[in-house]
Design a protein around this motif. Structure first.
Motif, PDB file in Angstrom:
ATOM      1  N   ASP A 212       0.857  -1.189   0.000  1.00 28.63           N
ATOM      2  CA  ASP A 212       0.000   0.000   0.000  1.00 28.63           C
ATOM      3  C   ASP A 212       0.890   1.233   0.000  1.00 28.63           C
ATOM      4  OD1 ASP A 212      -1.826   2.023   0.476  1.00 28.63           O
ATOM      5  OD2 ASP A 212      -2.915   0.943   2.036  1.00 28.63           O
ATOM      6  N   PHE A 213       0.689   2.117  -0.976  1.00 23.72           N
ATOM      7  CA  PHE A 213       1.473   3.349  -1.041  1.00 23.72           C
ATOM      8  C   PHE A 213       1.223   4.249   0.168  1.00 23.72           C
ATOM      9  CE2 PHE A 213       1.431   2.421  -5.690  1.00 23.72           C
ATOM     10  CZ  PHE A 213       2.806   2.423  -5.882  1.00 23.72           C
ATOM     11  N   PHE A 214       0.141   4.016   0.890  1.00 22.18           N
ATOM     12  CA  PHE A 214      -0.183   4.841   2.050  1.00 22.18           C
ATOM     13  C   PHE A 214       0.324   4.258   3.365  1.00 22.18           C
ATOM     14  CE2 PHE A 214      -4.204   6.530  -0.277  1.00 22.18           C
ATOM     15  CZ  PHE A 214      -3.404   7.388  -1.019  1.00 22.18           C
ATOM     16  N   ALA A 215       0.982   3.108   3.302  1.00 23.11           N
ATOM     17  CA  ALA A 215       1.469   2.453   4.516  1.00 23.11           C
ATOM     18  C   ALA A 215       2.965   2.726   4.689  1.00 23.11           C
ATOM     19  CB  ALA A 215       1.213   0.952   4.458  1.00 23.11           C
ATOM     20  N   LYS A 216       3.328   3.293   5.815  1.00 25.50           N
ATOM     21  CA  LYS A 216       4.725   3.642   6.080  1.00 25.50           C
ATOM     22  C   LYS A 216       5.636   2.427   5.999  1.00 25.50           C
ATOM     23  CE  LYS A 216       7.700   5.607   9.695  1.00 25.50           C
ATOM     24  NZ  LYS A 216       7.739   6.232  11.051  1.00 25.50           N
ATOM     25  N   LYS A 217       5.241   1.329   6.639  1.00 25.47           N
ATOM     26  CA  LYS A 217       6.069   0.131   6.667  1.00 25.47           C
ATOM     27  C   LYS A 217       6.326  -0.395   5.262  1.00 25.47           C
ATOM     28  CE  LYS A 217       6.282  -4.605   8.461  1.00 25.47           C
ATOM     29  NZ  LYS A 217       5.598  -5.654   9.256  1.00 25.47           N
ATOM     30  N   ASP A 218       5.290  -0.422   4.434  1.00 26.81           N
ATOM     31  CA  ASP A 218       5.435  -0.944   3.071  1.00 26.81           C
ATOM     32  C   ASP A 218       6.427  -0.125   2.260  1.00 26.81           C
ATOM     33  OD1 ASP A 218       3.586  -2.830   3.736  1.00 26.81           O
ATOM     34  OD2 ASP A 218       1.969  -2.064   2.474  1.00 26.81           O
ATOM     35  N   MET A 219       6.308   1.184   2.324  1.00 32.08           N
ATOM     36  CA  MET A 219       7.189   2.037   1.525  1.00 32.08           C
ATOM     37  C   MET A 219       8.639   1.983   2.031  1.00 32.08           C
ATOM     38  SD  MET A 219       5.466   3.173  -0.993  1.00 32.08           S
ATOM     39  CE  MET A 219       4.777   1.497  -0.942  1.00 32.08           C
ATOM     40  N   LEU A 220       8.806   1.867   3.353  1.00 32.66           N
ATOM     41  CA  LEU A 220      10.160   1.752   3.887  1.00 32.66           C
ATOM     42  C   LEU A 220      10.814   0.440   3.464  1.00 32.66           C
ATOM     43  CD1 LEU A 220       9.749   3.158   7.523  1.00 32.66           C
ATOM     44  CD2 LEU A 220      10.996   4.204   5.620  1.00 32.66           C
ATOM     45  N   GLU A 221      10.045  -0.654   3.490  1.00 34.25           N
ATOM     46  CA  GLU A 221      10.572  -1.961   3.094  1.00 34.25           C
ATOM     47  C   GLU A 221      10.921  -1.976   1.607  1.00 34.25           C
ATOM     48  OE1 GLU A 221      11.523  -4.340   4.847  1.00 34.25           O
ATOM     49  OE2 GLU A 221      10.587  -4.054   6.797  1.00 34.25           O
ATOM     50  N   LEU A 222      10.059  -1.395   0.787  1.00 31.21           N
ATOM     51  CA  LEU A 222      10.336  -1.352  -0.645  1.00 31.21           C
ATOM     52  C   LEU A 222      11.564  -0.496  -0.933  1.00 31.21           C
ATOM     53  CD1 LEU A 222       9.347  -2.320  -3.384  1.00 31.21           C
ATOM     54  CD2 LEU A 222       7.871  -0.299  -3.524  1.00 31.21           C
ATOM     55  N   ALA A 223      11.689   0.611  -0.217  1.00 28.01           N
ATOM     56  CA  ALA A 223      12.865   1.475  -0.379  1.00 28.01           C
ATOM     57  C   ALA A 223      14.143   0.748   0.026  1.00 28.01           C
ATOM     58  CB  ALA A 223      12.690   2.746   0.448  1.00 28.01           C
ATOM     59  N   LYS A 224      14.074  -0.065   1.086  1.00 22.23           N
ATOM     60  CA  LYS A 224      15.244  -0.823   1.529  1.00 22.23           C
ATOM     61  C   LYS A 224      15.715  -1.783   0.444  1.00 22.23           C
ATOM     62  CE  LYS A 224      14.383  -0.834   6.545  1.00 22.23           C
ATOM     63  NZ  LYS A 224      14.015  -1.697   7.710  1.00 22.23           N
ATOM     64  N   ILE A 225      14.779  -2.451  -0.197  1.00 22.39           N
ATOM     65  CA  ILE A 225      15.137  -3.400  -1.257  1.00 22.39           C
ATOM     66  C   ILE A 225      15.785  -2.673  -2.430  1.00 22.39           C
ATOM     67  CG2 ILE A 225      14.184  -4.979  -2.997  1.00 22.39           C
ATOM     68  CD1 ILE A 225      12.119  -5.827  -0.904  1.00 22.39           C
ATOM     69  N   ILE A 226      15.228  -1.522  -2.788  1.00 24.85           N
ATOM     70  CA  ILE A 226      15.781  -0.735  -3.900  1.00 24.85           C
ATOM     71  C   ILE A 226      17.187  -0.246  -3.562  1.00 24.85           C
ATOM     72  CG2 ILE A 226      15.518   1.416  -5.204  1.00 24.85           C
ATOM     73  CD1 ILE A 226      12.472   1.037  -4.960  1.00 24.85           C
ATOM     74  N   ASN A 227      17.358   0.283  -2.361  1.00 26.16           N
ATOM     75  CA  ASN A 227      18.665   0.801  -1.950  1.00 26.16           C
ATOM     76  C   ASN A 227      19.698  -0.308  -1.762  1.00 26.16           C
ATOM     77  OD1 ASN A 227      18.235   3.636  -1.841  1.00 26.16           O
ATOM     78  ND2 ASN A 227      17.072   3.403   0.050  1.00 26.16           N
ATOM     79  N   LYS A 228      19.269  -1.400  -1.118  1.00 22.72           N
ATOM     80  CA  LYS A 228      20.172  -2.509  -0.831  1.00 22.72           C
ATOM     81  C   LYS A 228      20.776  -3.081  -2.106  1.00 22.72           C
ATOM     82  CE  LYS A 228      20.127  -7.206   1.086  1.00 22.72           C
ATOM     83  NZ  LYS A 228      19.284  -8.248   1.755  1.00 22.72           N
ATOM     84  N   ASN A 229      19.986  -3.130  -3.157  1.00 26.61           N
ATOM     85  CA  ASN A 229      20.438  -3.726  -4.414  1.00 26.61           C
ATOM     86  C   ASN A 229      20.904  -2.693  -5.435  1.00 26.61           C
ATOM     87  OD1 ASN A 229      19.639  -6.783  -4.154  1.00 26.61           O
ATOM     88  ND2 ASN A 229      17.893  -5.633  -3.349  1.00 26.61           N
ATOM     89  N   ASN A 230      20.965  -1.429  -4.987  1.00 28.68           N
ATOM     90  CA  ASN A 230      21.424  -0.351  -5.864  1.00 28.68           C
ATOM     91  C   ASN A 230      20.639  -0.331  -7.172  1.00 28.68           C
ATOM     92  OD1 ASN A 230      23.062   1.885  -6.326  1.00 28.68           O
ATOM     93  ND2 ASN A 230      24.571   0.687  -7.461  1.00 28.68           N
ATOM     94  N   ILE A 231      19.326  -0.452  -7.049  1.00 31.10           N
ATOM     95  CA  ILE A 231      18.434  -0.449  -8.203  1.00 31.10           C
ATOM     96  C   ILE A 231      18.074   0.985  -8.561  1.00 31.10           C
ATOM     97  CG2 ILE A 231      16.163  -1.179  -9.052  1.00 31.10           C
ATOM     98  CD1 ILE A 231      16.283  -3.479  -7.038  1.00 31.10           C
ATOM     99  N   GLU A 232      17.959   1.255  -9.854  1.00 27.60           N
ATOM    100  CA  GLU A 232      17.540   2.580 -10.314  1.00 27.60           C
ATOM    101  C   GLU A 232      16.068   2.546 -10.709  1.00 27.60           C
ATOM    102  OE1 GLU A 232      18.501   6.005 -13.660  1.00 27.60           O
ATOM    103  OE2 GLU A 232      19.495   4.057 -13.763  1.00 27.60           O
ATOM    104  N   VAL A 233      15.270   3.444 -10.131  1.00 28.99           N
ATOM    105  CA  VAL A 233      13.872   3.579 -10.544  1.00 28.99           C
ATOM    106  C   VAL A 233      13.840   4.415 -11.821  1.00 28.99           C
ATOM    107  CG1 VAL A 233      11.567   4.390  -9.912  1.00 28.99           C
ATOM    108  CG2 VAL A 233      13.076   3.422  -8.163  1.00 28.99           C
ATOM    109  N   VAL A 234      13.582   3.748 -12.934  1.00 27.62           N
ATOM    110  CA  VAL A 234      13.588   4.409 -14.235  1.00 27.62           C
ATOM    111  C   VAL A 234      12.261   5.128 -14.481  1.00 27.62           C
ATOM    112  CG1 VAL A 234      13.823   4.033 -16.723  1.00 27.62           C
ATOM    113  CG2 VAL A 234      15.131   2.635 -15.116  1.00 27.62           C
ATOM    114  N   PHE A 235      11.173   4.494 -14.053  1.00 28.84           N
ATOM    115  CA  PHE A 235       9.833   5.015 -14.319  1.00 28.84           C
ATOM    116  C   PHE A 235       8.937   4.686 -13.139  1.00 28.84           C
ATOM    117  CE2 PHE A 235       5.557   3.901 -16.196  1.00 28.84           C
ATOM    118  CZ  PHE A 235       5.158   5.197 -16.509  1.00 28.84           C
ATOM    119  N   ILE A 236       8.109   5.631 -12.739  1.00 32.66           N
ATOM    120  CA  ILE A 236       7.125   5.375 -11.679  1.00 32.66           C
ATOM    121  C   ILE A 236       5.804   5.997 -12.089  1.00 32.66           C
ATOM    122  CG2 ILE A 236       7.911   7.410 -10.367  1.00 32.66           C
ATOM    123  CD1 ILE A 236       7.005   5.910  -7.816  1.00 32.66           C
TER     124      ILE A 236
END
Length: 422
Positions: A212-236
């Motif tokens: 859920d984009f409105f849930a703090k925990k969800d967005m923090l966890e998704l951000a951790k995965i993106i940062n941990k793997n050095n992934i680039e968000v090309v499009f959102i």
């Protein structure tokens, strides 16, 4: 030692763990990057519920409705902007979409800029349906379109608890509207487009993210995965998620924060790069539109989209009290909300959103009107004691936050974090 080019790294990433060129040592450095590894991390943090454990209790937006109603509401324009990125494949890139996100119409373009798509939605039925369609698409002929859709619906309907027959009709109707609206971009619009989409299925992994984009925990966890793997968000593409401001404030009860706390608050945890193409839509309040912008302007655009919906609610209320203006200053809006008999959840949501980016001068005027607002609250028979206290606490918190800060500063604080991709 033979140099290792970026082009070599891109080709290598499709077959084995990602190889990044370290310019300082002139040799490849393996970072154990793989799409399957990312998928496992997503599944661990955001497990998709099994179909047999899901109750069919409501309708859903099975397919995007971001197609031309007016000329400005046209996701095809977003695809055209996305295609401009197609000359620069990011082997560590990901696209983030909301719901179906016109996936069946833009997958060829997505596959040219990234190797993964995070399909985010809080409705597991929608995610299961999309997965069924995407998995079976590569083996379907253009003459088997109806069979292909029916089989996916049957799979969902057979396992979901109390799946109503009308839900299948709903899916068919939305699919047909989406197909017609997307025209030549839809995967079944022609043999050539179907082949392009089928090829894209083999190049780009669609990963469902039950979040859920409105849930703090969800967005923090998704951000951790993106940062941990050095992934680039090309499009959102958040579509029109920000229009559901009441859902955001219901998910996030008042806890003493007003300033900057709008529906984009938790989304700001997602690390975007300067080159990220950001898309959004207005589908509930006129003027309807779809649009894109750069990361720099994204937060402002998302807040404006949410505020437009809240202002529409307040304007409707203002008409009941013979207000001469449809665009009210925050102090006037608070007074209108204090008089309303609307459910407090909606009133509070509009109040918190209205005050989330209060300016210094607006705070001064609100302070002057506070006693009038309090009197209106006490005269409103639909509002109880505890509600009055919380209503006034929200106002006082917003006033204090602005009058103790420097005047005339940019209130769009807490910018979207940025990730540096080498």
């Amino acid at each position: 030692m033979e140099s290792y080019s970026y082009a070599d790294a891109v080709r290598s990433a499709l077959k084995q763990p990602y190889c990044l060129h370290d310019r300082s040592e002139k040799k490849p450095v393996f970072l154990n990057f793989s799409v399957s590894n990312i998928e496992k991390q997503i599944n661990d943090k955001f497990p998709l519920p099994e179909l047999k454990k899901i109750h069919d209790d409501s309708g859903s937006f099975w397919f995007s409705n971001e197609f031309p109603t007016p000329e400005t509401l046209d996701f095809k324009n977003t695809i055209n902007n996305l295609s401009k990125l197609s000359t620069n494949l990011r082997s560590r890139g990901v696209s983030i979409i909301t719901g179906e996100g016109c996936l069946l119409s833009c997958l060829p373009e997505l596959s040219q800029v990234c190797r993964m798509v995070f399909q985010v939605d809080h409705d597991p039925r929608l995610l299961h349906l999309s997965q069924q369609l995407i998995v079976s698409l590569p083996t379907v002929s253009i003459r088997e379109e109806t069979i292909w859709l029916d089989q996916a619906i049957k799979k969902i309907g057979h396992e979901v608890i109390e799946f109503y027959p009308a839900r299948g009709e709903e899916i068919h109707t939305q699919y047909s509207d989406n197909r017609n609206g997307m025209g030549r971009y839809h995967c079944f619009s022609s043999e050539q487009r179907l082949k392009e989409t089928q090829k894209a299925c083999s190049l780009c992994k669609i990963i469902p993210v039950h979040a859920d984009f409105f849930a703090k925990k969800d967005m923090l966890e998704l951000a951790k995965i993106i940062n941990k793997n050095n992934i680039e968000v090309v499009f959102i593409n958040l579509s029109n998620v920000m229009e559901y401001f009441q859902a955001f404030y219901t998910e996030n009860p008042f806890c003493g924060i007003v300033t900057g706390f709008d529906p984009s608050y938790h989304v700001r945890n997602l690390p975007l790069s300067k080159s990220t193409l950001c898309a959004f839509s207005s589908l509930r309040v006129t003027p309807l539109f779809t649009s894109v912008c750069c990361k720099k302007n994204y937060q402002k655009e998302l807040y404006s989209l949410a505020r437009k919906n809240s202002d529409a609610v307040i304007a409707q209320l203002a008409e009941r009290f013979s207000s001469s203006s449809s665009t009210l200053l925050p102090a006037d809006a608070c007074l209108v909300l204090a008089k309303t008999a609307y459910p407090y959840s909606l009133t509070q949501a509009s109040l918190r959103l209205t005050l989330s980016h209060l300016t210094y001068s607006e705070a001064v005027e609100l302070q002057k009107q506070r006693s009038t607002i309090e009197a209106a609250l006490k005269a409103n028979r639909c509002i109880k004691g505890n509600v009055i206290i919380e209503f006034l606490t929200i106002i006082d918190t917003a006033i204090t936050g602005q009058l103790t800060a420097e005047p005339n500063i940019n209130r769009l604080s807490a910018p979207i974090p940025e990730i540096n991709i080498r």
